[in-house]
Motif scaffolding. Structure first.
Motif, PDB file in Angstrom:
ATOM      1  N   ASP A 131       0.825  -1.217   0.000  1.00  0.00           N
ATOM      2  CA  ASP A 131       0.000   0.000   0.000  1.00  0.00           C
ATOM      3  C   ASP A 131       0.856   1.262   0.000  1.00  0.00           C
ATOM      4  O   ASP A 131       0.591   2.233   0.728  1.00  0.00           O
ATOM      5  CB  ASP A 131      -0.946   0.007   1.214  1.00  0.00           C
ATOM      6  N   PHE A 132       1.893   1.249  -0.823  1.00  0.00           N
ATOM      7  CA  PHE A 132       2.833   2.371  -0.859  1.00  0.00           C
ATOM      8  C   PHE A 132       3.065   2.799  -2.301  1.00  0.00           C
ATOM      9  O   PHE A 132       3.153   1.976  -3.209  1.00  0.00           O
ATOM     10  CB  PHE A 132       4.174   1.957  -0.242  1.00  0.00           C
ATOM     11  N   SER A 133       3.156   4.100  -2.492  1.00  0.00           N
ATOM     12  CA  SER A 133       3.581   4.635  -3.787  1.00  0.00           C
ATOM     13  C   SER A 133       4.527   5.786  -3.513  1.00  0.00           C
ATOM     14  O   SER A 133       4.306   6.588  -2.610  1.00  0.00           O
ATOM     15  CB  SER A 133       2.378   5.115  -4.611  1.00  0.00           C
ATOM     16  N   GLY A 134       5.586   5.853  -4.259  1.00  0.00           N
ATOM     17  CA  GLY A 134       6.569   6.908  -4.058  1.00  0.00           C
ATOM     18  C   GLY A 134       7.901   6.503  -4.658  1.00  0.00           C
ATOM     19  O   GLY A 134       8.115   5.333  -5.001  1.00  0.00           O
ATOM     20  N   ASP A 135       8.782   7.468  -4.813  1.00  0.00           N
ATOM     21  CA  ASP A 135      10.103   7.245  -5.398  1.00  0.00           C
ATOM     22  C   ASP A 135      11.129   7.148  -4.278  1.00  0.00           C
ATOM     23  O   ASP A 135      11.371   8.114  -3.562  1.00  0.00           O
ATOM     24  CB  ASP A 135      10.440   8.414  -6.334  1.00  0.00           C
ATOM     25  N   LEU A 136      11.725   5.970  -4.137  1.00  0.00           N
ATOM     26  CA  LEU A 136      12.715   5.747  -3.082  1.00  0.00           C
ATOM     27  C   LEU A 136      14.141   5.698  -3.616  1.00  0.00           C
ATOM     28  O   LEU A 136      15.083   5.530  -2.841  1.00  0.00           O
ATOM     29  CB  LEU A 136      12.413   4.439  -2.345  1.00  0.00           C
ATOM     30  N   TYR A 137      14.329   5.849  -4.927  1.00  0.00           N
ATOM     31  CA  TYR A 137      15.669   5.722  -5.498  1.00  0.00           C
ATOM     32  C   TYR A 137      16.637   6.726  -4.871  1.00  0.00           C
ATOM     33  O   TYR A 137      16.337   7.910  -4.716  1.00  0.00           O
ATOM     34  CB  TYR A 137      15.632   5.929  -7.013  1.00  0.00           C
ATOM     35  N   GLY A 138      17.799   6.207  -4.476  1.00  0.00           N
ATOM     36  CA  GLY A 138      18.824   7.056  -3.884  1.00  0.00           C
ATOM     37  C   GLY A 138      18.645   7.304  -2.406  1.00  0.00           C
ATOM     38  O   GLY A 138      19.525   7.884  -1.766  1.00  0.00           O
ATOM     39  N   GLN A 139      17.529   6.864  -1.835  1.00  0.00           N
ATOM     40  CA  GLN A 139      17.293   7.033  -0.402  1.00  0.00           C
ATOM     41  C   GLN A 139      17.790   5.815   0.367  1.00  0.00           C
ATOM     42  O   GLN A 139      17.785   4.698  -0.151  1.00  0.00           O
ATOM     43  CB  GLN A 139      15.802   7.249  -0.126  1.00  0.00           C
TER      44      GLN A 139
END
Length: 310
Positions: free
Chosen positions: A262-270
């Protein structure tokens, strides 16, 4: 809490000297390590509490060819020690010079002269100096000669025996993260930066955040129910796979792939922290992408069930 790397034996600020100091490698910062910090504080509650550890871990210096084995890397270790009350974490670089330093010189130059320790605490098996020439009996005499107190803390044990980093590593490698968590006092967590993969998970309908284990211990390969700590402080449940993707021909290094529920978002580089809570099944190879997709769906449903049950 101040993480302080001792790069120069004359370079510790005066404000950080004069503490009661817990000594150890502190890999994992488990319940036994917590007992050492409590003992250091209890002996001299009038003094600031500090911890002295070694970076890299001495085993990494002496046996660099060994597979990665660390439970915690320094930033996570320092944070865990700080959560236990350490106001300062001294990180002593473990190199050839330190490895060759006699035990007597370690007490005089490091503990007495450099950090000005007023009291020390360590486990009963603590050893230090060239070829581990100093034990707790030696430390007691050398510390007393310099007016430094010492508390030796017996091993903390449970029904499974003494709690140790070695025991925790074995539990993780055997696929028992719950046993590791019981010894750690919290779930074991792998921290890493999310990198761009081949986006296959997205194609299959199960997008994943991928991190490498790096210098962390490789736990049992397979599927886990997990909880993920995001950079913004949120905790998100998910399902993860530790492995080398045998269905896709195999990868040269093990990766940790986690699908966040239930997640949407950009995690790249985090940087994220993946907490392994329950081992569900070993890594496996499937006949094709449809079979893999069905397996992921079943794994996700099982992870949701386990996480909801607590």
């Amino acid at each position: 809490m101040t993480p302080f790397r001792i790069e120069d034996l004359a370079g510790v600020p005066a404000a950080l000297r004069g503490a009661t100091v817990a000594l150890g490698n502190f890999d994992g910062v488990h319940l036994g390590h917590a007992a050492v910090l409590r003992a250091a504080h209890a002996a001299r509650p009038d003094l600031p509490l500090a911890a002295l550890t070694f970076e890299p871990h001495p085993r990494e210096h002496f046996r660099p060819e060994d597979p990665p084995f660390r439970l915690t890397l320094f930033p996570a270790k320092a944070a865990a020690l700080g959560a236990l009350g350490a106001k300062t974490v001294f990180a002593l670089p473990f190199d050839a010079n330190l490895a060759a330093m006699p035990a007597e010189a370690f007490v005089e130059r490091v503990l007495h002269h450099t950090i000005g320790a007023r009291h020390l605490a360590c486990g009963a098996d603590f050893a230090f100096g060239h070829r581990r020439g100093g034990n707790v009996e030696f430390l007691a005499a050398a510390a007393e000669a310099r007016g430094i107190g010492l508390t030796v803390v017996p091993a903390v044990a449970d029904a499974g025996g003494p709690i140790s980093s070695t025991r925790i590593r074995r539990a993780l490698q055997d696929g028992y993260p719950e046993r590791a968590a019981a010894c750690l006092g919290q779930p074991w967590e792998v921290r890493g930066e999310v990198f761009h993969g081949d986006k296959l998970g997205r194609v299959l309908g199960w997008p994943t955040a991928n991190i490498l284990l790096g210098r962390h211990l490789e736990p049992a390969r397979g599927v886990y129910a997990v909880r993920v700590a995001l950079a913004d402080g949120r905790l998100v449940d998910g399902v993860a796979n530790v492995g080398r993707r045998p269905t896709l021909g195999g990868d040269p290094v093990t990766r940790l792939e986690v699908h966040l529920f239930d997640f949407s978002g950009d995690l790249y580089g985090q940087e994220i922290g993946v907490r392994l809570l329950h081992f569900q099944r070993p890594d496996a190879s499937f006949a094709g992408l449809e079979a893999l997709k069905a397996a992921i769906a079943a794994d996700a449903a099982e992870a949701r069930r386990r996480l909801a049950a607590g």
